[in-house]
Scaffold this motif. Sequence first.
Motif, PDB file in Angstrom:
ATOM      1  N   LYS A 104       1.060  -1.160  -0.034  1.00  0.00           N
ATOM      2  CA  LYS A 104       0.034   0.071  -0.028  1.00  0.00           C
ATOM      3  C   LYS A 104       0.875   1.372  -0.079  1.00  0.00           C
ATOM      4  CE  LYS A 104      -3.606   2.029   2.869  1.00  0.00           C
ATOM      5  NZ  LYS A 104      -4.590   1.971   3.589  1.00  0.00           N
ATOM      6  N   LEU A 105       1.807   1.147   0.888  1.00  0.00           N
ATOM      7  CA  LEU A 105       2.885   2.485   0.976  1.00  0.00           C
ATOM      8  C   LEU A 105       3.537   2.572  -0.209  1.00  0.00           C
ATOM      9  CD1 LEU A 105       4.361   2.077   4.446  1.00  0.00           C
ATOM     10  CD2 LEU A 105       2.666   3.739   3.802  1.00  0.00           C
ATOM     11  N   ARG A 106       4.056   1.320  -1.154  1.00  0.00           N
ATOM     12  CA  ARG A 106       4.986   1.558  -2.255  1.00  0.00           C
ATOM     13  C   ARG A 106       4.082   2.057  -3.372  1.00  0.00           C
ATOM     14  NH1 ARG A 106       5.872  -3.578  -2.438  1.00  0.00           N
ATOM     15  NH2 ARG A 106       7.779  -3.388  -1.241  1.00  0.00           N
ATOM     16  N   THR A 107       2.570   1.608  -3.563  1.00  0.00           N
ATOM     17  CA  THR A 107       1.655   2.002  -4.664  1.00  0.00           C
ATOM     18  C   THR A 107       1.493   3.489  -4.228  1.00  0.00           C
ATOM     19  OG1 THR A 107       0.547  -0.074  -4.592  1.00  0.00           O
ATOM     20  CG2 THR A 107      -0.653   1.850  -5.303  1.00  0.00           C
ATOM     21  N   GLY A 108       1.377   4.022  -3.114  1.00  0.00           N
ATOM     22  CA  GLY A 108       1.248   5.561  -2.531  1.00  0.00           C
ATOM     23  C   GLY A 108       2.534   6.230  -3.083  1.00  0.00           C
ATOM     24  N   LEU A 109       3.560   5.813  -2.955  1.00  0.00           N
ATOM     25  CA  LEU A 109       4.933   6.540  -3.198  1.00  0.00           C
ATOM     26  C   LEU A 109       4.926   6.624  -4.780  1.00  0.00           C
ATOM     27  CD1 LEU A 109       7.550   5.317  -0.723  1.00  0.00           C
ATOM     28  CD2 LEU A 109       6.583   7.639  -0.750  1.00  0.00           C
ATOM     29  N   LEU A 110       4.717   5.405  -5.256  1.00  0.00           N
ATOM     30  CA  LEU A 110       4.625   5.377  -7.145  1.00  0.00           C
ATOM     31  C   LEU A 110       3.696   6.188  -7.504  1.00  0.00           C
ATOM     32  CD1 LEU A 110       5.340   1.635  -7.586  1.00  0.00           C
ATOM     33  CD2 LEU A 110       7.225   3.642  -7.760  1.00  0.00           C
ATOM     34  N   GLY A 111       2.607   6.401  -6.901  1.00  0.00           N
ATOM     35  CA  GLY A 111       1.544   7.208  -7.477  1.00  0.00           C
ATOM     36  C   GLY A 111       2.142   8.662  -7.247  1.00  0.00           C
ATOM     37  N   GLN A 112       2.630   9.228  -6.144  1.00  0.00           N
ATOM     38  CA  GLN A 112       3.294  10.369  -6.092  1.00  0.00           C
ATOM     39  C   GLN A 112       4.052  10.796  -7.222  1.00  0.00           C
ATOM     40  OE1 GLN A 112       4.548  11.306  -2.033  1.00  0.00           O
ATOM     41  NE2 GLN A 112       2.941  10.967  -1.044  1.00  0.00           N
ATOM     42  N   THR A 113       5.005   9.781  -7.552  1.00  0.00           N
ATOM     43  CA  THR A 113       6.290  10.381  -8.389  1.00  0.00           C
ATOM     44  C   THR A 113       5.456  10.289  -9.969  1.00  0.00           C
ATOM     45  OG1 THR A 113       6.849   7.939  -8.534  1.00  0.00           O
ATOM     46  CG2 THR A 113       7.933   9.434  -6.975  1.00  0.00           C
TER      47      THR A 113
END
Length: 285
Positions: free
Chosen positions: A276-285
Amino acid sequence: MALDARTGINTAREGKQLPDVDPSSVSPRDARELSKLFFERLRTLEEGTHEYQYARNTLIEMNLSLVQFAAGRFRNRGDGRLEDIVQVGTIGLIKAIDRFELSREVEFTSFAIPYITGEIKRFFRDTTWAVHVPRRLQELRTTLAKAKEHLAGELDRDPTVAELAAHLRIDEEEVIEGLIASNGYTAGSLEVPPSGPGDQQARTRPHAELWGEEDPGVELVEDLLSLAPLLRELDERDRTLLSLRFGQEMTQAQIGEHLGLSQMHVSRLLSRTLAKLRTGLLGQT
């Protein structure tokens, strides 16, 4: 002016009054004789009175030629700060005037010069070093420089650390410490290209562009700043899992025992939270 000065001295001695003197017009020869009169009168005056201040200030101005003389010895130091040297030397002159006593039967000139030069040397010691090092190492640098010059003349080559230590009768470690400290006397600019052999392109670029490398910690800080709002969105159980696993570095088995869960359950929860955190970070970038 010489005749007026002598007349003033005689009148002052008879009437116990100090003569009106224009210090800038007094020659060094007359200043020596007038100074004796002013010192003799100064010790009888009460400090803080107008007459005391006049006597003290006149002594300072009459003997500024001593400061100019002493400062001239440091003219070729390459610092281009003769005005600063004169100001510092004047402080030494004032200290000499405040501590001089006629009963010493010593010429004021001989008494004052060491004070003036001492103040100037202290100024150079405290301000000319690019990096501040202890006084012991500053003095050792000068000693080593003289020893290196002397031995180089005898050996027809640069002396080794062992030879310097033997010549000065000190430990080799102390010699090395002094040589390293000498590097702090001057500092080069990061905007100057490097000299010597090497890539031609590198020699046209300043040191600032050639030294250093990317700090991985900077990228880590950026990631943590991006991660912070995502962590706040997690529920308390998921934050506790992350804290135990990555903050306290507990194993999954230890976490399961601590929370009363199976190791497999802990593994699934961690995998889901990290995804979930990884998806959130990738979505920000």
